[in-house]
Design an enzyme around this catalytic site. Structure first.
Site, short mmCIF file in Angstrom:
data_model
loop_
_atom_site.label_atom_id
_atom_site.label_comp_id
_atom_site.label_asym_id
_atom_site.label_seq_id
_atom_site.Cartn_x
_atom_site.Cartn_y
_atom_site.Cartn_z
N GLN A 60 0.84 -1.19 0.00
CA GLN A 60 0.00 0.00 0.00
C GLN A 60 0.88 1.25 0.00
OE1 GLN A 60 -0.22 -2.56 2.06
NE2 GLN A 60 -2.30 -3.04 2.65
N GLU A 61 0.36 2.33 -0.55
CA GLU A 61 1.14 3.56 -0.67
C GLU A 61 1.74 4.00 0.66
OE1 GLU A 61 0.74 8.07 -2.50
OE2 GLU A 61 -1.02 6.79 -2.43
#
Length: 179
Positions: free
Chosen positions: A70-71
């Site tokens: 995930q970012e």
């Protein structure tokens, strides 16, 4: 005496090789890790932090770190880089919109001092999906041919069926001891 020698030899020769499995969220990293481990599909949820498993291929021990993509987690990837011999980058072959982000993350990793000797295996995952990009298209978009200071290999695969995964592992085992 021969058996004792063989056991001692295997203790010293079966060193572990550290592998990090990275890629954007939903690329198939955890599915690939558990295909390696159990040869079956495991229902997964987004990885927060990391999963680690030991995979043994022909007496070669790989300690594989599956790192969340995930970012918000990508900035912490570098905490896993120390002593890494192999990077497995998993690319979602149908996610054309985020391929530029994958390319940015790849080149950021390759520029990191702790990964200067790491070999790179790119899995072009989800090859079973209609409209997916081929490994050649992904290679061109990621400009893999410009990578001169890291050995690399791109492999088409399908994490759900396991197709292509063994060929990727074979490439990694062929790289051991090559400098």
């Amino acid at each position: 005496m021969g058996l004792l020698f063989a056991k001692l030899w295997s203790l010293f020769c079966n060193q572990e090789h550290k592998v990090i499995i990275v890629g954007l969220d939903n690329a198939g990293k955890t599915t690939i890790l558990y295909q390696f481990l159990m040869n079956e599909v495991v229902h997964t949820s987004p990885t927060i932090g990391s999963n680690v498993e030991e995979i043994v291929v022909k007496n070669t021990h790989f300690l594989m770190w599956d790192i969340g993509g995930q970012e918000s987690l990508r900035s912490s990837w570098n905490t896993y880089y120390s002593n890494t011999e192999f990077i497995i980058l998993v690319v979602d072959s149908i996610d054309r919109e985020r391929l530029a982000i994958t390319r940015e993350e790849l080149y950021r990793m390759l520029a990191h001092e702790d990964l200067r000797k790491a070999a790179v295996l790119i899995f072009a995952n989800k090859q079973d999906m209609k409209g997916c990009m081929t490994a050649a298209e992904i290679s061109k978009y990621l400009t893999l041919s410009s990578i001169k200071d890291h050995p690399w290999h791109i492999q088409s695969c399908c994490a759900l069926t396991g197709e292509g995964l063994c060929q990727g592992l074979e490439w990694m085992t062929s790289r051991i001891g090559v400098s």
